[in-house]
Design a protein around this motif. Structure first.
Motif, PDB file in Angstrom:
ATOM      1  N   ASP A  81       1.295  -3.426   3.711  1.00 37.32           N
ATOM      2  CA  ASP A  81       1.200  -4.709   3.992  1.00 37.32           C
ATOM      3  C   ASP A  81       1.909  -5.564   3.366  1.00 37.32           C
ATOM      4  O   ASP A  81       2.796  -5.027   2.472  1.00 37.32           O
ATOM      5  N   ALA A  82       1.749  -6.843   3.342  1.00 35.80           N
ATOM      6  CA  ALA A  82       2.754  -7.809   2.537  1.00 35.80           C
ATOM      7  C   ALA A  82       2.719  -7.638   0.859  1.00 35.80           C
ATOM      8  O   ALA A  82       3.337  -8.238   0.329  1.00 35.80           O
ATOM      9  N   GLN A  83       1.310  -6.955   0.479  1.00 32.49           N
ATOM     10  CA  GLN A  83       1.240  -6.836  -0.901  1.00 32.49           C
ATOM     11  C   GLN A  83       1.676  -5.442  -1.443  1.00 32.49           C
ATOM     12  O   GLN A  83       1.705  -4.852  -2.518  1.00 32.49           O
ATOM     13  N   GLY A  84       2.521  -4.767  -0.740  1.00 34.37           N
ATOM     14  CA  GLY A  84       2.862  -3.295  -0.752  1.00 34.37           C
ATOM     15  C   GLY A  84       2.115  -2.353  -0.775  1.00 34.37           C
ATOM     16  O   GLY A  84       2.323  -1.444  -1.392  1.00 34.37           O
ATOM     17  N   ARG A  85       0.727  -2.529  -0.220  1.00 35.90           N
ATOM     18  CA  ARG A  85      -0.331  -1.462  -0.350  1.00 35.90           C
ATOM     19  C   ARG A  85      -0.087  -0.680   1.014  1.00 35.90           C
ATOM     20  O   ARG A  85       0.202  -1.234   2.163  1.00 35.90           O
ATOM     21  N   LEU A  86      -0.556   0.526   1.014  1.00 34.65           N
ATOM     22  CA  LEU A  86      -0.775   1.558   2.039  1.00 34.65           C
ATOM     23  C   LEU A  86      -1.913   0.789   3.042  1.00 34.65           C
ATOM     24  O   LEU A  86      -2.963   0.846   2.587  1.00 34.65           O
ATOM     25  N   GLU A  87      -1.726   0.405   4.287  1.00 36.98           N
ATOM     26  CA  GLU A  87      -2.689  -0.193   5.016  1.00 36.98           C
ATOM     27  C   GLU A  87      -2.994   0.836   6.513  1.00 36.98           C
ATOM     28  O   GLU A  87      -4.000   0.600   7.041  1.00 36.98           O
TER      29      GLU A  87
ATOM     30  N   PRO B 240      -6.975  -1.002   2.007  1.00 36.61           N
ATOM     31  CA  PRO B 240      -5.628  -1.080   1.460  1.00 36.61           C
ATOM     32  C   PRO B 240      -5.374  -0.246   0.180  1.00 36.61           C
ATOM     33  O   PRO B 240      -6.149  -0.656  -0.943  1.00 36.61           O
ATOM     34  N   ALA B 241      -4.359   0.658  -0.099  1.00 34.42           N
ATOM     35  CA  ALA B 241      -4.382   1.317  -1.372  1.00 34.42           C
ATOM     36  C   ALA B 241      -2.931   1.171  -1.991  1.00 34.42           C
ATOM     37  O   ALA B 241      -1.848   1.140  -1.185  1.00 34.42           O
ATOM     38  N   ASP B 242      -2.819   0.589  -3.239  1.00 31.79           N
ATOM     39  CA  ASP B 242      -1.530   0.332  -3.996  1.00 31.79           C
ATOM     40  C   ASP B 242      -0.790   1.819  -4.359  1.00 31.79           C
ATOM     41  O   ASP B 242      -1.405   2.243  -5.331  1.00 31.79           O
ATOM     42  N   PRO B 243       0.319   2.123  -3.765  1.00 34.87           N
ATOM     43  CA  PRO B 243       0.715   3.422  -4.271  1.00 34.87           C
ATOM     44  C   PRO B 243       1.264   3.415  -5.861  1.00 34.87           C
ATOM     45  O   PRO B 243       1.696   4.249  -6.846  1.00 34.87           O
ATOM     46  N   ARG B 244       1.474   2.065  -6.390  1.00 31.30           N
ATOM     47  CA  ARG B 244       1.899   1.676  -7.572  1.00 31.30           C
ATOM     48  C   ARG B 244       1.130   2.045  -8.544  1.00 31.30           C
ATOM     49  O   ARG B 244       1.494   1.893  -9.859  1.00 31.30           O
TER      50      ARG B 244
ATOM     51  N   GLY C 101       7.813  -1.525   5.713  1.00 33.60           N
ATOM     52  CA  GLY C 101       6.932  -2.508   5.376  1.00 33.60           C
ATOM     53  C   GLY C 101       7.476  -3.247   4.414  1.00 33.60           C
ATOM     54  O   GLY C 101       8.697  -2.621   3.653  1.00 33.60           O
ATOM     55  N   PRO C 102       6.915  -4.133   3.688  1.00 35.90           N
ATOM     56  CA  PRO C 102       7.645  -5.118   2.497  1.00 35.90           C
ATOM     57  C   PRO C 102       7.578  -3.980   1.404  1.00 35.90           C
ATOM     58  O   PRO C 102       6.586  -3.513   1.042  1.00 35.90           O
ATOM     59  N   GLY C 103       8.803  -3.968   0.881  1.00 33.96           N
ATOM     60  CA  GLY C 103       9.043  -3.001  -0.474  1.00 33.96           C
ATOM     61  C   GLY C 103       9.298  -1.677  -0.039  1.00 33.96           C
ATOM     62  O   GLY C 103       9.273  -0.767  -1.048  1.00 33.96           O
ATOM     63  N   LYS C 104       9.427  -1.278   1.130  1.00 36.25           N
ATOM     64  CA  LYS C 104       9.633   0.191   1.511  1.00 36.25           C
ATOM     65  C   LYS C 104      10.961   0.570   0.764  1.00 36.25           C
ATOM     66  O   LYS C 104      10.896   1.885   0.533  1.00 36.25           O
TER      67      LYS C 104
ATOM     68  N   THR D 282       4.622   7.436  -2.714  1.00 37.80           N
ATOM     69  CA  THR D 282       5.144   6.888  -4.210  1.00 37.80           C
ATOM     70  C   THR D 282       5.872   5.609  -3.925  1.00 37.80           C
ATOM     71  O   THR D 282       6.771   5.544  -3.301  1.00 37.80           O
ATOM     72  N   CYS D 283       5.558   4.789  -5.153  1.00 40.39           N
ATOM     73  CA  CYS D 283       6.546   3.587  -4.947  1.00 40.39           C
ATOM     74  C   CYS D 283       6.562   3.078  -6.335  1.00 40.39           C
ATOM     75  O   CYS D 283       5.824   3.357  -7.242  1.00 40.39           O
ATOM     76  N   ARG D 284       7.711   2.352  -6.777  1.00 37.04           N
ATOM     77  CA  ARG D 284       7.933   2.073  -8.233  1.00 37.04           C
ATOM     78  C   ARG D 284       7.979   0.719  -8.263  1.00 37.04           C
ATOM     79  O   ARG D 284       7.998  -0.044  -7.138  1.00 37.04           O
TER      80      ARG D 284
END
Length: 216
Positions: free
Chosen positions: A39-45, A133-137, A167-170, A214-216
């Motif tokens: 999503d727009a916050q970089g979370r898995l939606e 939504p869950a944030d992989p960071r 998505g955003p930040g992919k 995973t996201c950094r």
């Protein structure tokens, strides 16, 4: 998944039941592609699940899909099949499982079923969604797609590009496929199951791919 459950879940017809192979699990093979959606916050939606069903199953299902009897599977017929199957697999948790921050659960939310007939094979896609939504960071994020009773073998093909992120930040994220390694005893037990036998619950999970996001 028993034969009757497979038919009910994917087709609700009788053609496949009459012509399925006689023994050994699995009986249907699905090439899997998955896309983690941010999503727009970089979370898995959500995760877009894309299936390409094997040619044998597709050929058996073709007669039931061809509702107008013209020997051609049109876009509307493929879409109707996908929407029916999508409604039926809700009871299985859409063959999905999320593994988020130490918790694993089947999705109860899904959307966007799409069906196509592609060069003699059934293509179907849909989106499964986590409870939140869950944030992989910040937390561990992963998912699996499988048939619990291993009537259907659902796996990513070998090679790259079958598990991706959109998505955003992919650009800062990766989706990595982990292969299961069932013991020889488990493999032998699955191979010994007759088509009408019910496999132990959870057998399919022992053969399933695990995708880590995973996201950094």
């Amino acid at each position: 998944m028993s034969l009757s459950r497979l038919v009910a879940a994917l087709l609700a017809g009788g053609t496949v039941a009459a012509a399925a192979p006689a023994a050994a699990h699995p009986h249907v093979w699905i090439d899997l592609r998955t896309v983690a959606l941010l999503d727009a916050q970089g979370r898995l939606e959500g995760v877009r699940v894309e299936w390409l069903l094997d040619r044998f199953y597709s050929a058996l299902a073709e007669e039931d899909m061809d509702t107008d009897g013209d020997k051609v599977i049109g876009p509307a017929e493929a879409q109707q099949w996908a929407e029916t199957a999508f409604g039926n697999i809700a009871s299985t948790g859409y063959f999905g499982e999320f593994l988020i921050d130490g918790r694993n659960y089947q999705p109860t939310k899904a959307s966007d079923p799409v069906g196509r007939w592609v060069d003699g094979q059934i293509f179907m896609s849909f989106v499964i969604r986590p409870d939140e939504p869950a944030d992989p960071r910040k937390v561990a994020v992963g998912y699996m797609v499988y048939d619990s009773e291993f009537y259907i073998d659902v796996r990513h093909p070998d090679g790259s590009g079958f598990a991706t992120v959109e998505g955003p930040g992919k650009e800062a994220c990766t989706a990595t496929v982990g292969r299961s390694e069932p013991s020889p005893e488990v493999v032998a037990a699955a191979a010994a199951l007759d088509k009408d036998e019910t496999a132990p619950t959870g057998l399919g999970r022992l053969f399933a791919d695990y995708v880590k996001v995973t996201c950094r």
